[in-house]
Design an enzyme around this catalytic site. Structure first.
Site, PDB file in Angstrom:
ATOM      1  N   SER A 146     105.277 -14.059   5.588  1.00 47.96           N
ATOM      2  CA  SER A 146     104.728 -13.685   4.286  1.00 47.96           C
ATOM      3  C   SER A 146     105.731 -14.031   3.178  1.00 47.96           C
ATOM      4  O   SER A 146     106.157 -15.179   3.081  1.00 47.96           O
ATOM      5  CB  SER A 146     104.348 -12.201   4.298  1.00 47.96           C
ATOM      6  OG  SER A 146     103.488 -11.889   3.222  1.00 47.96           O
ATOM      7  N   GLU A 242      92.735 -15.647   6.042  1.00 51.55           N
ATOM      8  CA  GLU A 242      93.613 -14.881   5.150  1.00 51.55           C
ATOM      9  C   GLU A 242      93.726 -15.547   3.785  1.00 51.55           C
ATOM     10  O   GLU A 242      93.534 -16.759   3.645  1.00 51.55           O
ATOM     11  CB  GLU A 242      94.991 -14.672   5.774  1.00 51.55           C
ATOM     12  CG  GLU A 242      95.811 -15.912   6.015  1.00 51.55           C
ATOM     13  CD  GLU A 242      97.204 -15.567   6.528  1.00 51.55           C
ATOM     14  OE1 GLU A 242      97.804 -14.615   6.007  1.00 51.55           O
ATOM     15  OE2 GLU A 242      97.683 -16.253   7.460  1.00 51.55           O
ATOM     16  N   HIS A 268      96.785 -10.931   8.700  1.00 53.05           N
ATOM     17  CA  HIS A 268      97.966 -11.508   8.069  1.00 53.05           C
ATOM     18  C   HIS A 268      99.203 -11.165   8.907  1.00 53.05           C
ATOM     19  O   HIS A 268      99.427 -10.015   9.275  1.00 53.05           O
ATOM     20  CB  HIS A 268      98.082 -10.914   6.662  1.00 53.05           C
ATOM     21  CG  HIS A 268      99.281 -11.354   5.886  1.00 53.05           C
ATOM     22  ND1 HIS A 268      99.492 -12.657   5.525  1.00 53.05           N
ATOM     23  CD2 HIS A 268     100.326 -10.635   5.386  1.00 53.05           C
ATOM     24  CE1 HIS A 268     100.611 -12.735   4.829  1.00 53.05           C
ATOM     25  NE2 HIS A 268     101.150 -11.526   4.744  1.00 53.05           N
TER      26      HIS A 268
END
Length: 302
Positions: A146, A242, A268
């Site tokens: 991320s 996502e 995610h």
């Protein structure tokens, strides 16, 4: 998709995404995420997690029967405002077990208390600290998820320009474009299982602090804007549904040689759910092999 992924999708859409949508301030989010991590994620057997400091940045050394002196520098996710070495310890331990590499996970400074470029400065300081300890660049693999995946890519761009690239890099669901130009931010907003798309502008304001929104294009924050001369092997994973899918896919324009793997309808950063999802374990298996391959390639060239 496995039945476990189907159940996880329902749980995340029902409970986790609404929690992130409601939590306006970072401190409650940090506490909730830390508690959830303690409940959900478990180290594999024989894992050691030792506090340490590298380059003046505190963090956690994670190892599971390491072989050799190579190091995985792993940068945790959490939108630059939540997350820690502890929240990602179990997943990093799984990678350490699969690759035979010890890992350092820094607790880089978080926004809004420490806005951009604090996280990048800390990541670079850790890199320089590892090199000063005698770890050669070709014996270091970068990783992240991320925001941490974006941070790892930003660091990679800097190192490529400096002529000291690592052995390789992998990223899970990286956040690479804080200018928000990816189509999947809109097309996948309803299908995303974890991240509430409508909160991203607010989060970006916390990350930037007093900076202008236009500063989000800085390659230290949005590596989609960076260049990567003579890049090492790169492997990127993202889920088809996502909102950050296109942040991963569009990195091919900057890294033509990158291996970009797109999974199905998964959460995610699904490798965090390695204790539940067979898809997560399979992704960690392939990533462990990728790490070993990067280090074997570097050893063969040295």
């Amino acid at each position: 998709m496995s039945w476990q992924a189907t159940v996880a999708r329902w749980v995340h859409r029902t409970f986790l995404r609404p929690m992130f949508a409601r939590t306006a301030l970072p401190e409650p989010g940090r506490r909730k995420y830390a508690a959830l991590s303690r409940l959900s994620f478990r180290d594999p057997p024989l894992t050691l997690g030792l506090p340490g400091t590298v380059g003046g940045v505190s963090g956690l050394w994670v190892e599971n029967r390491p072989q050799g002196e190579a190091v995985l520098l792993y940068l945790h996710g959490g939108a630059y405002v939540i997350g820690s070495a502890e929240t990602h310890r179990a997943m990093v331990a799984e990678l350490a077990a699969r690759s035979g590499v010890r890992a350092f996970v820094p607790d880089y400074r978080l926004a809004p208390e420490h806005p951009f470029p604090a996280a990048f400065e800390d990541a670079l300081a850790v890199w320089e600290g590892l090199v000063q300890r005698g770890v050669a660049p070709q014996q270091i693999v970068l990783g992240g998820d991320s925001a941490g995946g974006g941070l790892a890519l930003a660091l990679l761009a800097h190192l490529c320009h400096a002529g000291t690239p690592p052995a390789g890099l992998f990223a899970f669901s990286p956040w690479t474009d804080l200018t928000f130009t990816g189509a999947s931010l809109v097309t996948n907003a309803a299908r995303e299982q974890v991240l509430p798309a409508h909160r991203l502008t607010e989060v970006r304001s916390m990350i930037l602090g007093g900076a202008r929104p236009g500063d989000a294009a800085d390659p230290r924050l949005s590596p989609l804007q960076a260049s990567f001369p003579d890049a090492p092997p790169v492997q990127i994973h993202a889920a088809e549904t996502e909102i950050l899918r296109d942040d991963a896919l569009r990195m091919r324009s900057r890294l033509p040689g990158a291996e970009i793997r797109v999974a199905g309808d998964l959460i995610h950063v699904w490798p965090l759910m390695h204790g539940i999802l067979p898809e997560a374990r399979a992704t960690l298996d392939s990533t462990g092999a990728f790490i070993r391959g990067c280090l074997g390639r570097s050893s063969g060239e040295s």
